[in-house]
Every structure is written in structure tokens, then in C-alpha cells.
Write a protein that holds these residues in place. Structure first.
Motif, PDB file in Angstrom:
ATOM      1  N   ASN A   7       0.591  -1.349  -0.061  1.00  0.00           N
ATOM      2  CA  ASN A   7       0.223   0.234  -0.350  1.00  0.00           C
ATOM      3  C   ASN A   7       1.144   1.442  -0.117  1.00  0.00           C
ATOM      4  O   ASN A   7       0.661   2.147   0.850  1.00  0.00           O
ATOM      5  N   PRO A   8       2.048   1.327  -1.001  1.00  0.00           N
ATOM      6  CA  PRO A   8       2.510   2.732  -1.183  1.00  0.00           C
ATOM      7  C   PRO A   8       1.480   4.143  -1.105  1.00  0.00           C
ATOM      8  O   PRO A   8       0.663   3.851  -1.280  1.00  0.00           O
ATOM      9  N   LYS A   9       1.989   4.506  -0.292  1.00  0.00           N
ATOM     10  CA  LYS A   9       1.559   6.503  -0.270  1.00  0.00           C
ATOM     11  C   LYS A   9       2.439   7.530  -0.612  1.00  0.00           C
ATOM     12  O   LYS A   9       3.648   7.960  -0.150  1.00  0.00           O
ATOM     13  N   LYS A  10       2.120   8.242  -1.028  1.00  0.00           N
ATOM     14  CA  LYS A  10       2.918   9.332  -1.340  1.00  0.00           C
ATOM     15  C   LYS A  10       2.929  10.603  -0.118  1.00  0.00           C
ATOM     16  O   LYS A  10       2.221  11.481   0.328  1.00  0.00           O
ATOM     17  N   SER A  11       4.692  10.848  -0.383  1.00  0.00           N
ATOM     18  CA  SER A  11       5.216  11.234   0.800  1.00  0.00           C
ATOM     19  C   SER A  11       4.319  12.989   0.936  1.00  0.00           C
ATOM     20  O   SER A  11       4.610  13.254  -0.154  1.00  0.00           O
ATOM     21  N   PHE A  63      14.640  11.816   4.175  1.00  0.00           N
ATOM     22  CA  PHE A  63      13.865  12.859   2.995  1.00  0.00           C
ATOM     23  C   PHE A  63      13.060  12.000   2.209  1.00  0.00           C
ATOM     24  O   PHE A  63      13.687  10.354   2.988  1.00  0.00           O
ATOM     25  N   ASN A  64      12.271  12.090   0.820  1.00  0.00           N
ATOM     26  CA  ASN A  64      11.767  11.485   0.558  1.00  0.00           C
ATOM     27  C   ASN A  64      11.705  12.413  -0.916  1.00  0.00           C
ATOM     28  O   ASN A  64      11.952  13.492  -1.211  1.00  0.00           O
ATOM     29  N   ILE A  65      11.744  11.774  -2.035  1.00  0.00           N
ATOM     30  CA  ILE A  65      11.514  11.584  -3.402  1.00  0.00           C
ATOM     31  C   ILE A  65       9.460  11.514  -3.720  1.00  0.00           C
ATOM     32  O   ILE A  65       9.551  11.941  -4.954  1.00  0.00           O
ATOM     33  N   GLY A  66       8.596  11.557  -3.274  1.00  0.00           N
ATOM     34  CA  GLY A  66       7.454  11.995  -3.335  1.00  0.00           C
ATOM     35  C   GLY A  66       7.091  10.147  -2.959  1.00  0.00           C
ATOM     36  O   GLY A  66       6.660   9.911  -1.637  1.00  0.00           O
ATOM     37  N   ASP A 212       8.005  18.351  -7.031  1.00  0.00           N
ATOM     38  CA  ASP A 212       6.034  18.152  -7.452  1.00  0.00           C
ATOM     39  C   ASP A 212       6.262  18.937  -8.376  1.00  0.00           C
ATOM     40  O   ASP A 212       4.829  18.992  -9.655  1.00  0.00           O
ATOM     41  N   GLY A 213       7.802  18.905  -9.522  1.00  0.00           N
ATOM     42  CA  GLY A 213       7.556  19.080 -10.672  1.00  0.00           C
ATOM     43  C   GLY A 213       7.068  18.469 -11.637  1.00  0.00           C
ATOM     44  O   GLY A 213       6.883  17.541 -11.531  1.00  0.00           O
ATOM     45  N   ILE A 214       7.389  18.694 -13.318  1.00  0.00           N
ATOM     46  CA  ILE A 214       7.338  17.717 -13.846  1.00  0.00           C
ATOM     47  C   ILE A 214       8.031  16.701 -14.515  1.00  0.00           C
ATOM     48  O   ILE A 214       8.806  16.435 -14.335  1.00  0.00           O
ATOM     49  N   VAL A 215       7.366  15.341 -14.455  1.00  0.00           N
ATOM     50  CA  VAL A 215       8.492  14.132 -15.241  1.00  0.00           C
ATOM     51  C   VAL A 215       8.937  14.070 -16.402  1.00  0.00           C
ATOM     52  O   VAL A 215       7.575  14.041 -17.071  1.00  0.00           O
TER      53      VAL A 215
END
Length: 472
Positions: A7-11, A63-66, A212-215
Motif C-alpha cells: 500500500n505505497p503512499k506518496k509522502s 527526506f523523500n522524493i515522493g 512535485d514538478g514535471i516528470v
């Protein structure tokens, strides 16, 4: 085998006023005698809280990257081969485990302005019968995007995101050309990427960017679909630049040979395991030798010059062998971690006889990562699904006289369990479902780890004593 993140959740961005108990910089170490809490052994009573001791770390930051990441790698840089003075800068690549296949990406990140403090193993204030002051009282407010710290101001996090087809099972950066990275996807493809432009862009600035910018959509320089199933095992050769091996859940291992700007993948796989290939490691000194581990509980040693069957294969654990690490400073030693929570050390010089040097059953759940220190041949880091990251020094033996002297110095402020292995140097907690760790090859004593709730960067105080004198 323990691989996926449930159940991954975005930070999400944290509120400055929110309270996080386990590793808050404002946590106060109790003045009463402290007890070391052992996960899986000790129970938490109602109203009890785990206290975080900032004196245990020279540095600690989350820290996290999303999205959470099952795998990452440290990207070596040109800032210095051995760096011991703050501030530090690190580069890395990580692959996400998003809740939708189309939402996954590779994060190329830079963490700069990492500042910390040096502390004595026995604080001077305790020797002088003085109360220990809170060194964090003058530090700046917690950065809302950055998690926890044991000292210093918040570092600067920069990220570039590159779209990836499906979840990233494993990602590795090439030692000789760190901008070249390989990924294993849950779609069954192994891909090779050139991230030089993204790394150069990060190197040119220390300003934080929009996480949270462009991928970015980028085409890999190589994509191999010859595996008949997805996989998790992949490794670059430290001896031959560009040489790669990849192993899958269908028991097959493929060899990649560099051909200029591309690779030729041998269509005939190496076979010899009875179940999924879980991890691969090239020999640190021999160009044609590599090791593999498997769900069949075995470790195999292969020679690419001698056909497609293993040169040696032996039973290593009673359960799945999830991970292996070949010691680059003592190339006869290999470590392995199992699904039953145990990890072992073997001397490959005795492979025809009894090669087992040590076997530890400290962890209570599957071992998810194991890695030898790049700066100290006897030191090893291990992570487990029991939410612990442990550091071990195999050269240590119990010294009762020294222990008594230490307790006298701190006036019995430390109440450690008597049954802990003497080789156990450090226990790090606070992350949930730890999945992978790496020592930083250029910053002695620094470890980065990834878990379901993000990344940690840690530098334990007692690891300093293990560093070579030339680097201190």
C-alpha cells in the motif's frame, strides 16, 4: 523473499507544527537511567514512548522524493575520494513504487549543505558530573520537507524526475561512469539510462527545486526484454567498465557485454539455481567471476569463461537468500542475508570445505539488505523488515573489563541488554519496512537507507573510531 512495499503512499508536505515523536531534534534524553529497547523482544506499555538520543549520531536526517522507493543507489561524484569534513553533498538515483504503473519515475537527486557535529563517544559533561545541555536549542526550525535531524540546519534537496514504465525493482549506477544507470522493472524489462544532463544540472545549482514538478520523458539507451519474468538482481562489474549481469525470477542470469555506446546481451542464460535469482555480485578483483543468491537457499559462484553452469554452488541458508555482498577490501569474504532473519559471513578460500565464518540470528524478520563498508574491511551494515538497521564489526570480541570501565565513566546511564552480540556496533530505528541501504563510498561513516516512509541519512558517532587514520 520480501520485496514489495505494501500500500505505497506518496509522502506529503509536513506542517511545521506537527509533532513526530521518534526522532525529533527537540526530544530530550531522560535523566533517569535509560534502557535499550529491543524490537521483537521488549513490549511497549501503554503511554510509553521511544526516546531519541541525539548524541548517538553525528548526523541524522530524513527526506523523500515522493513515492516510496524499493531501491536506490549512491552516485559517485568528483568532489573528493575521501571526505570527512562537513558540510557534505551527496548524489543518488532511486526508483519509485507508485500506486499506479504510469505514475512511476526515477528520481535523480542531490542533497547538499549537509551539516552535523562531532561528539565524543563518552560526552565530557558526563565525565564532569554536569548535566548535558540541549545542543539543538539554537538550531533553526525544522524544514517542512525534510524529516528529522540530530544536528545542524536543514540540507537542500534537489530532484529531477524521469518517467519509468512500471515500478522499479532495482537500480544501480555504474562505478566507472556514474551517470550510466541500469533499472530492473516489474514489467520484465532491464533498461540502461544516461542521466548525465540531469546530474550536470543539479551540480550547477544549490537552490531547491520543485519536487512535485514535471516528470521528464526520456528514452533509455538500451532496453532488454529477453528475460522471461521480472527480476531484482543486477550488478555492474567494478573491474570491466560497462559489463553487467541481470537475474530474474525464472532462475536465469544474462551477461551484458559493452559494445561502444551499446551492449550485446548473451541470449543463452546462466542457469543452475532451482528457484528465483534474488541478488548478484561481481567479484571486486576478478573480471570474470560473479556470485548469485537464490530462493533455493543457495549461493553460486560463476566463471563466465567456463560455460553456463556454476563453478561452485552450496547451501547457504535454510530459507531464501535475499541479498549478498562481496567485500571489496577483503575479497575472500562474502556476506548473505536470509528470509529467516539470519545473516552469514563466508570465506571463499574455504569454499570446498566449511566456508562459514560467522552466523547471526539477531534480526527477527527477513534481511532486506546487507553491505560491507567501503572503508573498513570488518564492518558490515544490515537492514531488516523488523524496522532495524544494524552495523556490525566482526573484529570485535566481548571485553568485560572495558565494559565495566565504560559504565563507570557514564555512571551507569546506559542499561544495555547482556545478550547483545559483542560485534553489534549500532542499531538505528525509526523507519518502517526498511528495504535497502548503501554506505557512501566517498564519505566515511555515512549510510543512506530507504523504507516505506522515505529515506534516512545517518552518521553514527561510534563509527568514527573505525575510520583509517589517514582519513580522520
Amino acid at each position: 523473499m520480501t520485496r514489495s512495499l505494501k500500500n505505497p503512499k506518496k509522502s506529503k508536505r509536513k506542517n511545521r507544527s506537527s509533532k513526530k515523536e521518534e526522532a525529533s531534534p527537540s526530544s530530550i534524553v531522560p535523566s533517569a537511567p535509560a534502557k535499550v529497547w529491543q524490537p521483537g523482544v521488549d513490549e511497549m506499555e501503554e503511554g510509553e514512548e521511544l526516546q531519541f538520543d541525539p548524541s548517538a549520531y553525528n548526523y541524522l536526517r530524513g527526506f523523500n522524493i515522493g513515492w516510496p522507493c524499493l531501491s536506490f543507489d549512491v552516485v559517485q561524484d568528483s568532489l573528493g575520494l575521501v571526505r570527512t569534513e562537513f558540510p557534505h553533498t551527496l548524489y543518488g538515483v532511486a526508483g519509485t513504487q507508485a500506486d499506479q504503473q504510469s505514475a512511476n519515475y526515477i528520481g535523480i537527486f542531490k542533497l547538499s549543505k549537509i551539516t552535523g557535529r562531532k561528539r565524543d563517544l563518552v560526552p565530557a559533561s558526563l565525565n564532569n558530573d554536569e548535566e548535558m545541555e540541549d545542543d539543538d536549542s539554537s538550531s533553526s526550525d525544522e524544514d517542512e520537507d525534510m524529516g528529522d535531524t540530530a544536528g545542524g540546519n536543514a540540507p537542500v534537496l534537489q530532484i529531477k524526475k524521469v518517467a519509468h514504465q512500471g515500478c522499479v525493482n532495482r537500480i544501480r549506477s555504474m562505478t566507472q561512469k556514474p551517470h550510466i544507470c541500469a533499472t530492473w522493472g516489474d514489467t520484465g524489462f532491464v533498461q540502461v539510462w544516461d542521466f548525465s544532463s540531469h546530474l550536470n544540472s543539479l551540480a550547477e545549482s544549490d537552490a531547491p527545486n520543485n519536487r512535485d514538478g514535471i516528470v521528464i520523458k526520456q528514452t533509455p539507451i538500451m532496453k532488454f526484454g529477453g528475460h522471461k519474468d521480472e527480476g531484482y538482481a543486477i550488478d555492474w562489474s567494478p573491474v570491466i567498465p560497462g559489463r553487467l549481469i541481470s537475474g530474474d525470477c525464472n532462475k536465469c542470469i544474462h551477461l551484458w557485454e559493452p559494445t561502444g555506446d551499446s551492449w550485446k546481451v548473451d541470449s543463452t542464460p546462466f542457469t543452475g539455481h532451482d528457484a528465483s535469482v534474488e541478488d548478484l555480485q561481481w567479484s571486486p578483483t576478478e573480471a570474470n567471476i560473479f556470485a548469485s543468491s537464490s530462493v533455493d537457499g543457495k549461493i553460486a559462484i560463476w566463471d563466465t569463461r567456463e560455460g553456463k553452469k556454476p563453478k561452485f554452488i552450496f547451501k547457504a541458508h535454510d530459507a531464501d537468500v535475499n541479498v549478498i555482498s562481496w567485500n571489496r577490501l577483503a575479497s575472500c569474504m562474502i556476506a548473505s542475508g536470509s528470509d529467516d532473519g539470519s545473516f552469514s559471513i563466508r570465506d571463499l578460500r574455504q569454499i570446498k570445505d566449511d566456508s562459514l565464518v560467522a552466523h547471526f540470528k539477531y534480526h527477527k524478520k527477513p534481511i532486506t539488505s546487507v553491505e560491507w563498508s567501503p572503508h573498513e574491511a570488518s564492518t558490515l551494515a544490515v537492514s531488516s523488515d523488523d524496522h532495524q538497521l544494524t552495523i556490525w564489526d566482526l573484529s570485535l570480541e566481548r571485553d568485560e573489563e572495558e565494559e565495566a570501565e565504560f559504565k563507570a565513566k557514564v555512571k551507569e546511564q546506559v542499561n544495555a541488554p547482556e545478550d547483545l552480540p559483542p560485534q553489534l556496533l549500532f542499531v538505528h530505528q525509526g523507519q518502517k519496512n526498511l528495504k535497502e541501504l548503501h554506505w557512501h563510498p566517498q564519505i566515511p561513516g555515512m549510510i543512506i537507507s530507504t523504507a516505506a516512509d522515505g529515506f534516512n541519512v545517518l552518521m553514527p558517532t561510534n563509527i568514527d573510531v573505525m575510520l583509517p587514520s589517514a582519513a580522520s
